[in-house]
Enzyme design. Structure first.
Site, short mmCIF file in Angstrom:
data_model
loop_
_atom_site.label_atom_id
_atom_site.label_comp_id
_atom_site.label_asym_id
_atom_site.label_seq_id
_atom_site.Cartn_x
_atom_site.Cartn_y
_atom_site.Cartn_z
N LYS A 138 47.38 47.12 40.64
CA LYS A 138 48.48 46.20 40.91
C LYS A 138 48.38 45.01 39.95
O LYS A 138 47.27 44.76 39.45
CB LYS A 138 48.46 45.72 42.35
CG LYS A 138 47.26 44.83 42.66
CD LYS A 138 47.51 43.92 43.81
CE LYS A 138 46.92 42.56 43.55
NZ LYS A 138 47.00 41.59 44.55
N HIS A 168 44.43 48.15 47.35
CA HIS A 168 43.16 48.25 48.08
C HIS A 168 43.30 47.86 49.55
O HIS A 168 42.44 48.16 50.36
CB HIS A 168 42.05 47.45 47.39
CG HIS A 168 42.19 45.97 47.55
ND1 HIS A 168 42.95 45.20 46.72
CD2 HIS A 168 41.66 45.13 48.47
CE1 HIS A 168 42.89 43.95 47.12
NE2 HIS A 168 42.12 43.88 48.18
N LYS A 172 41.42 49.32 53.45
CA LYS A 172 40.74 48.55 54.49
C LYS A 172 40.75 49.35 55.79
O LYS A 172 41.81 49.83 56.21
CB LYS A 172 41.46 47.22 54.75
CG LYS A 172 41.17 46.14 53.72
CD LYS A 172 42.02 44.93 54.07
CE LYS A 172 41.79 43.80 53.09
NZ LYS A 172 40.61 43.00 53.37
N GLU A 206 44.02 32.45 52.59
CA GLU A 206 42.61 32.37 52.18
C GLU A 206 42.20 30.94 51.92
O GLU A 206 43.02 30.11 51.53
CB GLU A 206 42.32 33.28 50.99
CG GLU A 206 43.18 33.09 49.79
CD GLU A 206 42.80 34.08 48.68
OE1 GLU A 206 41.65 34.53 48.63
OE2 GLU A 206 43.68 34.38 47.87
N ASP A 225 51.56 38.51 44.14
CA ASP A 225 50.16 38.89 44.29
C ASP A 225 49.90 39.55 45.65
O ASP A 225 49.15 40.51 45.74
CB ASP A 225 49.27 37.65 44.14
CG ASP A 225 47.79 38.01 44.18
OD1 ASP A 225 47.41 39.00 43.54
OD2 ASP A 225 47.01 37.30 44.86
N HIS A 230 50.63 44.29 49.16
CA HIS A 230 49.82 44.46 50.37
C HIS A 230 50.61 44.26 51.68
O HIS A 230 50.58 45.11 52.55
CB HIS A 230 48.67 43.45 50.39
CG HIS A 230 47.85 43.45 49.15
ND1 HIS A 230 47.41 44.60 48.54
CD2 HIS A 230 47.35 42.43 48.40
CE1 HIS A 230 46.68 44.28 47.49
NE2 HIS A 230 46.63 42.98 47.37
N LYS A 329 46.87 30.35 49.24
CA LYS A 329 45.51 29.97 48.82
C LYS A 329 45.20 28.55 49.28
O LYS A 329 46.11 27.76 49.55
CB LYS A 329 45.42 30.00 47.29
CG LYS A 329 45.27 31.39 46.71
CD LYS A 329 44.95 31.31 45.22
CE LYS A 329 44.70 32.67 44.64
NZ LYS A 329 43.50 33.32 45.16
P1 NDP Z 1 40.23 41.09 33.08
O1 NDP Z 1 41.08 40.27 32.16
O2 NDP Z 1 39.02 40.46 33.65
O3 NDP Z 1 39.78 42.43 32.34
C1 NDP Z 1 40.66 43.17 31.55
C2 NDP Z 1 39.90 44.26 30.83
O4 NDP Z 1 40.83 44.93 29.98
C3 NDP Z 1 38.77 43.77 29.93
O5 NDP Z 1 37.74 44.71 29.99
C4 NDP Z 1 39.44 43.81 28.55
O6 NDP Z 1 38.50 43.98 27.50
C5 NDP Z 1 40.25 45.06 28.68
N1 NDP Z 1 41.31 45.14 27.67
C6 NDP Z 1 42.35 44.31 27.47
N2 NDP Z 1 43.11 44.77 26.43
C7 NDP Z 1 42.51 45.91 25.99
C8 NDP Z 1 42.79 46.85 24.98
N3 NDP Z 1 43.89 46.74 24.19
N4 NDP Z 1 41.96 47.90 24.81
C9 NDP Z 1 40.87 48.03 25.58
N5 NDP Z 1 40.55 47.19 26.57
C10 NDP Z 1 41.36 46.14 26.76
O7 NDP Z 1 41.23 41.60 34.22
P2 NDP Z 1 40.82 42.03 35.71
O8 NDP Z 1 39.65 42.90 35.65
O9 NDP Z 1 40.79 40.84 36.58
O10 NDP Z 1 42.13 42.84 36.18
C11 NDP Z 1 42.40 44.17 35.75
C12 NDP Z 1 43.54 44.71 36.59
O11 NDP Z 1 43.13 44.76 37.95
C13 NDP Z 1 44.80 43.88 36.56
O12 NDP Z 1 45.90 44.73 36.64
C14 NDP Z 1 44.69 43.05 37.82
O13 NDP Z 1 45.95 42.64 38.30
C15 NDP Z 1 44.04 44.05 38.76
N6 NDP Z 1 43.33 43.43 39.89
C16 NDP Z 1 42.32 42.55 39.66
C17 NDP Z 1 41.64 41.99 40.71
C18 NDP Z 1 40.50 41.03 40.51
O14 NDP Z 1 40.01 40.48 41.50
N7 NDP Z 1 40.05 40.82 39.29
C19 NDP Z 1 42.00 42.31 42.11
C20 NDP Z 1 43.04 43.30 42.23
C21 NDP Z 1 43.67 43.82 41.15
P3 NDP Z 1 38.02 42.65 26.71
O15 NDP Z 1 37.37 41.79 27.71
O16 NDP Z 1 37.11 43.17 25.69
O17 NDP Z 1 39.29 42.07 26.15
#
Ligand code: NDP
Length: 459
Positions: A138, A168, A172, A206, A225, A230, A329
């Site tokens: 999402k 997710h 739950k 939260e 969000d 959800h 939040k």
């Molecule tokens: P982050 O920004 O922390 O991580 C994104 C990841 O994508 C990094 O590993 C980044 O690599 C990689 N990335 C970006 N562009 C590229 C590319 N062109 N090729 C390869 N890798 C790439 O995001 P999140 O982990 O927080 O979120 C990811 C997804 O999960 C989103 O859709 C978010 O909405 C969803 N989500 C996140 C939650 C959370 O708590 N974090 C909760 C629920 C959903 P690099 O760092 O090297 O750029």
């Protein structure tokens, strides 16, 4: 027990979701589900060494309390690949190398949403392995049009049953328990309707403030969000009809059937919604700044940190019952759960000093609790009526929500995944609110961090 082995490929392996939720969730799954087996492959743009990745996997699985032998098995076989997932040549070569006969591949898109969409476009030029599963995080699109476009793109790649749109909340235990609670209790199902229920509140407040997540949250806000995905799904689980059996077709048909009947209260996005943003305050002794002064926030985006929308399910069971969805939040209370308020008794008993108060059923999602408020004679004076609350802690599931979600994805069962039409319906319901907020037809109220919301909103 025979183990089923799949290759789980996390695209975005260096990101926050992988580290904080996916790997610990997988750890709990491997600990409690001995037949589930994975070969784990990580890929992202980050220049991570194989050792550094293996160490991250070790830490993530340990956080999920994974047994040591299972943890070592995954750590010893895991691979990492630096990759631009939006570059078709790189992605196609990578996918080709992953093929192993008889072993299904899951591509988990733990990527920023726009990058996920580009990566899927890149996949259109690849020869895809048989049975490839796509797990999409999402937010799924940013409105009906983008969700629809993404759905068409995904189903041009693989059949809908191989697409797993992750929510997710559906992993739950308490959310899934709603089905057992509703349909397994003779005292509930016959009164689960407008004749007996006055209103339903679905709340996910939260205490956490932004916590450095402006990069994502300031673009999304509370409505996209939390409510769009959800809380509308929780609402559909509460309001849906009884499933003939619990499988992906029946459950998802019933959920989308309920969503299709859902409209904004009074079909008026201005009257049916409220929004607010936190200002400076204190939560658990911690000083919180104004939201607009949080690092990375762009005030001109006008992002809300508290959203409330009331909807109605227009069918014979529910017409006239408001379902209020709310999430925010930096709130002092932090209640997450469902409150079902029943109507007053048709004829209050005579001879008592006071009238009985309506029953309230509260289902806590975090922590997982159940409470039912009933009217009894007051202790020490039988001519007074008072409320007595029957309360139970339901106990947490040992498998975390992401573990539950991964379990079904690895099994190839989309039961708890959001089907394409469900995602579009959720955007259809909330689209008019997004438009009204973008046109500033709904005021942006304020509340102090640590309070229960704007003082002008009734509790
Ligand atoms: P982050 O920004 O922390 O991580 C994104 C990841 O994508 C990094 O590993 C980044 O690599 C990689 N990335 C970006 N562009 C590229 C590319 N062109 N090729 C390869 N890798 C790439 O995001 P999140 O982990 O927080 O979120 C990811 C997804 O999960 C989103 O859709 C978010 O909405 C969803 N989500 C996140 C939650 C959370 O708590 N974090 C909760 C629920 C959903 P690099 O760092 O090297 O750029």
């Amino acid at each position: 027990m025979e183990r089923s082995l799949s290759t789980l490929v996390i695209l975005g392996a260096s990101g926050d979701l992988t580290h904080r939720l996916l790997l610990p969730g997988l750890g709990t799954l491997l600990r409690h589900h001995p037949s589930r087996d994975v070969k784990l492959v990580g890929a992202s743009a980050d220049e991570l060494s194989q050792d550094a990745w293996a160490q991250r996997v070790r830490e993530g699985l340990s956080d999920g309390d994974c047994h040591r032998d299972r943890l070592e098995q995954v750590v010893n076989t895991t691979q990492y690949r630096q990759l631009d997932v939006t570059a078709p040549d790189q992605l196609c070569d990578f996918l080709h190398e992953l093929r192993e006969p008889g072993r299904p591949i899951v591509l988990y898109f733990a990527l920023p949403p726009a990058v996920s969409m580009k990566a899927c476009r890149a996949l259109q030029g690849c020869e895809l392995p048989e049975g490839l599963r796509l797990a999409i995080e999402k937010p799924f699109g940013s409105d009906w049009d983008t969700a629809h476009e993404f759905n068409q793109l995904l189903t041009s790649l693989v059949p809908e049953k191989q697409v797993f749109r992750v929510d997710h909340y559906l992993g739950k235990a308490t959310v899934l328990n709603l089905i057992g609670l509703r349909f397994g209790n003779r005292i509930l199902e016959p009164i689960w309707n407008v004749a007996n229920i006055e209103r339903v509140e679905i709340i996910a407040d939260e205490t956490l403030a932004l916590e450095g997540r402006a990069g994502y949250y300031d673009h999304a806000g509370a409505l996209k969000d939390m409510l769009q995905s959800h809380l509308l799904l929780v609402m559909a689980l509460i309001a849906m009809e009884e499933p003939a059996r619990i499988d992906e077709l029946e459950l998802r048909d019933l959920l989308v059937h309920t969503l299709r009947a859902t409209v904004l209260w009074g079909e008026d996005p201005v009257k049916a919604s409220r929004r607010a943003r936190y200002t400076a305050g204190t939560i658990n002794g911690k000083e919180i700044p104004d939201y607009v002064d949080e690092p990375g926030v762009e005030p001109s985006r006008n992002t809300e940190t508290l959203a409330e929308v009331t909807v109605e399910v227009r069918n014979a069971r529910w017409t006239g019952v408001p379902f209020r969805l709310r999430s925010g939040k930096a709130l002092g209370d932090g209640f997450r759960g469902i409150i079902i308020k029943f109507r007053p008794v048709l004829h209050p008993p005579t001879g008592f000093r006071n009238a009985p108060e309506p029953n309230v059923l509260a289902i806590g999602l975090t922590p997982e609790t159940l409470s039912l408020t009933m009217v009894t004679n007051a202790e020490g004076d039988r001519w007074d009526l008072e409320n007595t609350t029957l309360y139970s802690e339901l106990g947490e599931s040992p498998i975390r929500p992401y573990g539950e979600i991964l379990d079904l994805i690895l099994a190839g069962d989309p039961l708890l995944s959001v089907r394409g039409d469900m995602a579009e319906e959720c955007w259809r319901i909330l689209g008019p609110v997004l438009d009204a907020w973008a046109d500033n037809k709904v005021p942006m109220d304020e509340y102090n961090a640590g309070s229960t919301g704007p003082s002008t909103w009734n509790a």
